[in-house]
Enzyme design. Structure first.
Site, PDB file in Angstrom:
ATOM      1  N   HIS A 151     -17.155 -34.525 -59.073  1.00  0.00           N
ATOM      2  CA  HIS A 151     -18.239 -35.651 -58.469  1.00  0.00           C
ATOM      3  C   HIS A 151     -17.313 -36.787 -57.966  1.00  0.00           C
ATOM      4  O   HIS A 151     -17.903 -37.632 -57.276  1.00  0.00           O
ATOM      5  CB  HIS A 151     -19.159 -36.369 -59.573  1.00  0.00           C
ATOM      6  CG  HIS A 151     -20.191 -36.860 -58.884  1.00  0.00           C
ATOM      7  ND1 HIS A 151     -21.139 -36.403 -58.250  1.00  0.00           N
ATOM      8  CD2 HIS A 151     -20.802 -38.290 -59.310  1.00  0.00           C
ATOM      9  CE1 HIS A 151     -22.225 -37.330 -57.953  1.00  0.00           C
ATOM     10  NE2 HIS A 151     -21.679 -38.391 -58.368  1.00  0.00           N
TER      11      HIS A 151
ATOM     12  N   TYR B 232     -25.199 -48.119 -51.796  1.00  0.00           N
ATOM     13  CA  TYR B 232     -25.510 -47.382 -52.991  1.00  0.00           C
ATOM     14  C   TYR B 232     -26.837 -47.550 -53.316  1.00  0.00           C
ATOM     15  O   TYR B 232     -27.909 -46.715 -53.255  1.00  0.00           O
ATOM     16  CB  TYR B 232     -24.664 -47.645 -54.009  1.00  0.00           C
ATOM     17  CG  TYR B 232     -24.699 -46.716 -55.315  1.00  0.00           C
ATOM     18  CD1 TYR B 232     -24.065 -45.445 -55.362  1.00  0.00           C
ATOM     19  CD2 TYR B 232     -25.342 -47.326 -56.329  1.00  0.00           C
ATOM     20  CE1 TYR B 232     -24.234 -44.779 -56.297  1.00  0.00           C
ATOM     21  CE2 TYR B 232     -25.311 -46.314 -57.351  1.00  0.00           C
ATOM     22  CZ  TYR B 232     -25.061 -45.195 -57.393  1.00  0.00           C
ATOM     23  OH  TYR B 232     -25.064 -44.205 -58.598  1.00  0.00           O
TER      24      TYR B 232
END
Length: 722
Positions: free
Chosen positions: A691, A493
Site C-alpha cells: 500500500h 484525500y
C-alpha cells in the site's frame, strides 16, 4: 509507543512484449488511441435492492500470486503501460532530478534509553533506512540494523522499533513486500545480534515493552492457506511474549470472542507503570479503554480494569505520573482537550487540565515536569509548553506553514527531540532543552535546491454548499508575482479523520522545479478541524468531499493559478477513490489524473482484508440506505461511456493487502472498455510492493518519475530538458 521511520518500478515492462498482445502500434502518433489488451468479460449480475448490477470483471479480484489468468492480465497491462511511459520525453528528466533531490542524508527522531540514543539514517539513495545507536548524545554511531541486506530487491523493510528501558535490547518489526503482516524480532544491542525470538502474524499492532524482559503485541490467528493477502481479518488478540521463549508459549492477555471484529492496541506508559489497551471495531476514533497495573503483575497477573466501557470517543494515551493516567480526548470536545484520571480511586473520574480550544489538539507528551501540546491551526502545526496544572509556560517558535512532530520522552527527561518540515523544507530534527525551551539542530539536511525560490500560500475557497475549505498553494515566487498560470498538480484525500499537513516530497519539488505549481486541498472528511470536519465528509455526506475537490480545481483555474487544460490531480487509497469519483463526475475539469491504490468498488470493499473496518467512513453496502449513497459515487460503477475523459494513470501493487489490487484492476478494465475518448487510460502494477509503506527508494524514484511524466505530458508541463 513504537517508533516508525520515514518510508513508493516495474519489472514486467518490456516493450517487446507488447506486440504479442496489441494489434496496432502503441502511440507511434501521440494523438492515436492506444490498443489495450483484451480483457475477458464475465457474466456476473447481482440484485441489489431491486437493481440489477453487472460485475463483468469480478474474476480480476482473484489473487495475482495464485491465479494464472489474472497474472497474465497484469503482465499484458504492464507491458502496454511501460511501452507508453517510455515514450514520454519528460520521464528521463524527472527520473534524474528526483534521484538528485532525494539523495540527501535523512535522519529519524532519536529515542533515548539508559543513555543510549537510537535513530534511523539513510545516506541518501539507500533503499531502506538503517538503524544506529550512540552511547551518549555525541557518541560514535554504531550500525545496529541494515534492512538493505535483508532482500535483494530492497523490498523488506524495518517497520516499528523500540529499545528496552535499560537499552540492552531492541524490539523491532519487519515488513516484507509492502504487506501489512509483520514479523517481530528482538536484537541484543551490545552484540548487534538478533535473538532467536520471532513472532509471526502480527498486524495492526503496537509493540510495547513490559519491563525489560518481555513485550505486548497484537495479532490475528494464522490465516488459512491462500487467504493471507485477501481474506478478512477477525479475532484480534493481545499477547505477552517473554524474551527467550517460543511464540507458542506467549500469554494471552485480551481477546473478545463475542466481538470478533474488535481490534486491540496495547501501549505501555513511558514510566512503565500501566499498560493501556484501546479497542475499536472500525476506523472511527471511538474506543473502549482497559488498563493493567503492571506494578501489581506479580500478584495480580494480567488483571484488566475497564476504564472506558462505551466506545463513543477518542482516547489518546499521553503518560502516567504516579497513579494518574493522562489522555487527550474528544469526549465533549470535538477539537480535543487534555484530561487526567487517578487510577487509585475506586471509580476513576476524568478531570480536565487543558480545555478545548479553537485549534485542534493533536497530541500531548510529558517531558520533565511539563506538558508539550501539539496543535493544528488551519492544517499547520504550532506547539506550546504548559505546566502539569495546565498553565501556559511558553509558545514554541516554529515556521509559519509547516508540520512539527515528535516531542517524545518521559516524565523527568531534561530533553526532547522534534522534527519540522514544510513543502520547501525537508525534515530537520531539533533537540530541545525542556527547562529553557531552547532548541538546537540535531540533524539538518543539505539542500540541493533553493527553498527561498518558492512561495507557500494558504488560501480559502468556497465549496459547492458555501463551506470555506483551506488549500495550500506552492509556486515559484517569480511566476507567482508575475501572475503566470502554471500546470498544477492538485492533491487530496478527504477521509478517515486524516489531516493533510505541509511536508517535503522530492517528487513534488521536481514538479515545482520543472515549472509547475502544487496545491493540496484540506477536504472535509479529514481531521483538520476535528469531529465536525470529519463528519462533514463521510457516510451520507461523502459527496461533500468530491464537491470540495472539484471546487478546488475550479478555484485554481478561476484565479489564474493554473490554465484551463492544465490541471492534473492525484490521490492515494481513500484519495484514489476520490480521484476515481471526481473524474467520473467532472471529466471536463481535469487534464490528467493519477489514482493510487484506490478503493474503486464501493459495493464490495468490505469483503477483503481490512475493508470491513472502513464502514465507519463509507457505510454498509448490504444496508439499503448506505447502498444508495455508495452506488451514486462508486468509481467502478459510474464510468460515463460516450464522454471524453482526461488521461488516467492508475497505480497499484501486487501485494497490497490493505486495498487489494482487484479494486484498481476492475476499474481499469471497465475504463478501457468504455468509450471515454482517445487519451490514455493505463494501469501501472508494481511488484513486491504494498500500500506504500516500506517501498524501497529505487521503486519510489521509478514510480514517481513515471507518474509525473504522465501528468506533465497531459497538463502541458514542459521539463527543462525539452
Amino acid at each position: 509507543m513504537s517508533r516508525r521511520p520515514g518510508r513508493t518500478r516495474l519489472l514486467l515492462a518490456a516493450a517487446a512484449a507488447v506486440s504479442a498482445f496489441a494489434t496496432t502500434p502503441i502511440w507511434a502518433d501521440a494523438m492515436k488511441p492506444l490498443a489495450y489488451p483484451d480483457t475477458r468479460r464475465g457474466t456476473v449480475v447481482e440484485d441489489h435492492f431491486g437493481e440489477k448490477i453487472a460485475d463483468p470483471y469480478r474474476w480480476l479480484e482473484n489473487d495475482v500470486r495464485s491465479d494464472k489468468e489474472v497474472a497474465a492480465w497484469v503482465e499484458r497491462e504492464n507491458a502496454v503501460t511501460r511501452a507508453y511511459l517510455d515514450t514520454l520525453p519528460q520521464r528521463g528528466w524527472f527520473a534524474a532530478r528526483i534521484r538528485e533531490l532525494i539523495d540527501y542524508e535523512r535522519f529519524g527522531l532519536p529515542v533515548k534509553a539508559a543513555g543510549r540514543y537510537f535513530y534511523t539514517r539513510n545516506s541518501g539513495l539507500q533503499n531502506q533506512a538503517q538503524l544506529f545507536v550512540r552511547d551518549g548524545l555525541n557518541g560514535t554511531p554504531r550500525l545496529l540494523l541494515d534492512p538493505n541486506s535483508w532482500a535483494k530487491d530492497g523490498a523488506t523493510a524495518l517497520d516499528a522499533w523500540e529499545p528496552s528501558d535499560d537499552g540492552r535490547h531492541l524490539l523491532y518489526s519487519v515488513q516484507d513486500g509492502g504487506s501489512d503482516w509483520r514479523v517481530i524480532k528482538v536484537l541484543d544491542v551490545k552484540t548487534g545480534q538478533p535473538l532467536a525470538d520471532e513472532v509471526k502474524w502480527a498486524k495492526f499492532t503496537g509493540i510495547a515493552w513490559v519491563g525489560n524482559d518481555g513485550f505486548l503485541y497484537s495479532r490475528f490467528p494464522e490465516p488459512e492457506q491462500g487467504t493471507a493477502f485477501q481474506g478478512r481479518n477477525y479475532d484480534h488478540k493481545v499477547y505477552y511474549h517473554k524474551v527467550g521463549t517460543p511464540q507458542s508459549a506467549d500469554q494471552l492477555v485480551l481477546e473478545t470472542p463475542d466481538q470478533r471484529e474488535m481490534n486491540h492496541t496495547a501501549e505501555v506508559t513511558p514510566d512503565g507503570r500501566y499498560a493501556v489497551i484501546t479497542s475499536s471495531t472500525g476506523t472511527d476514533n471511538r474506543q473502549q479503554v482497559r488498563v493493567i497495573d503492571l506494578s501489581r503483575r506479580k500478584t495480580d497477573g494480567w488483571k484488566i480494569r475497564m476504564l472506558v466501557a462505551e466506545p463513543k470517543d477518542d482516547w489518546k494515551l499521553v503518560a502516567s505520573t504516579g497513579t494518574n493516567l493522562w489522555f487527550v480526548t474528544n469526549q465533549n470536545a470535538p477539537r480535543y482537550r487534555l484530561v487526567v484520571a487517578d487510577m487509585a480511586a475506586a471509580q476513576p473520574q476524568f478531570r480536565q487540565v487543558v480545555a478545548e480550544r479553537g485549534d485542534l489538539l493533536e497530541r500531548a507528551t510529558i517531558i520533565g515536569n511539563q506538558l508539550v501540546l501539539n496543535y493544528l491551526k488551519d492544517a499547520a502545526s504550532h506547539a506550546e509548553i504548559v505546566s502539569l496544572d495546565g498553565k501556559k509556560v511558553r509558545t514554541l517558535t516554529l515556521g509559519e506553514l509547516g508540520t512539527a512532530s515528535g516531542f517524545d520522552g518521559k516524565p523527568g527527561d531534561p530533553e526532547t527531540f522534534y522534527t519540522y518540515s514544510s513543502f520547501n523544507q525537508p525534515a530537520a530534527i531539533y533537540r530541545m532543552d525542556i527547562a529553557t525551551g531552547k532548541s538546537e539542530p540535531f540533524a539538518k539536511p543539505a539542500l540541493k535546491f533553493d527553498p527561498a525560490k518558492y512561495a507557500i500560500e494558504q488560501r480559502f475557497y468556497a465549496s459547492k454548499d458555501g463551506t470555506k475549505v483551506p488549500m495550500f498553494v506552492v509556486r515559484n515566487k517569480a511566476a507567482s508575482q508575475a501572475g503566470k498560470a502554471l500546470p498544477t498538480l492538485l492533491y487530496g484525500y478527504g477521509g478517515f479523520d486524516v489531516s493533510l499537513t505541509p511536508g517535503y516530497s522530492a517528487a513534488r519539488m521536481a514538479w515545482l522545479e520543472a515549472g509547475g505549481a502544487f496545491a493540496m486541498a484540506n477536504l472535509r472528511g479529514g481531521g483538520e478541524y476535528g469531529k465536525e470536519w470529519h463528519d462533514g465528509g463521510r457516510l451520507a455526506n461523502k459527496q461533500n468531499v468530491f464537491d470540495d475537490f472539484i471546487a478546488a480545481g475550479e478555484y485554481l483555474i478561476a484565479q489564474g493559478i493554473t490554465p484551463k487544460g492544465g490541471l492534473a490531480v492525484q490521490g492515494g487509497s481513500n484519495g484514489g477513490l476520490l480521484i476515481g469519483a471526481v473524474v467520473n463526475q467532472r471529466p471536463d475539469l481535469f487534464a490528467a489524473a493519477n489514482a493510487q491504490v484506490g478503493v474503486m468498488d464501493m459495493l464490495r470493499f468490505d469483503r477483503f482484508t481490512a475493508g470491513r473496518y472502513w464502514v465507519d467512513d463509507y457505510g454498509y453496502p448490504e444496508k439499503e440506505a448506505d447502498f444508495r449513497v455508495l452506488r451514486k459515487y462508486s468509481p467502478y460503477h459510474n464510468i460515463r461511456a460516450g464522454v471524453d475523459y482526461p488521461a488516467v494513470l492508475v497505480t497499484t501493487a501486487d501485494t497490497d493487502d490493505r486495498v487489494v489490487p482487484g479494486h484498481s484492476f476492475k476499474y481499469t478494465a471497465a475504463l478501457q472498455a468504455a468509450k471515454v475518448g482517445d487519451k490514455p487510460h493505463l494501469i501501472r502494477i508494481e511488484t513486491r510492493a504494498g500500500h506504500g509503506s516500506g517501498k524501497p527508494t529505487d521503486k519510489v524514484i521509478e514510480e514517481s518519475s513515471d507518474i509525473l511524466a504522465f501528468l506533465a505530458r497531459w497538463s502541458g508541463l514542459q521539463t527543462p530538458a525539452q
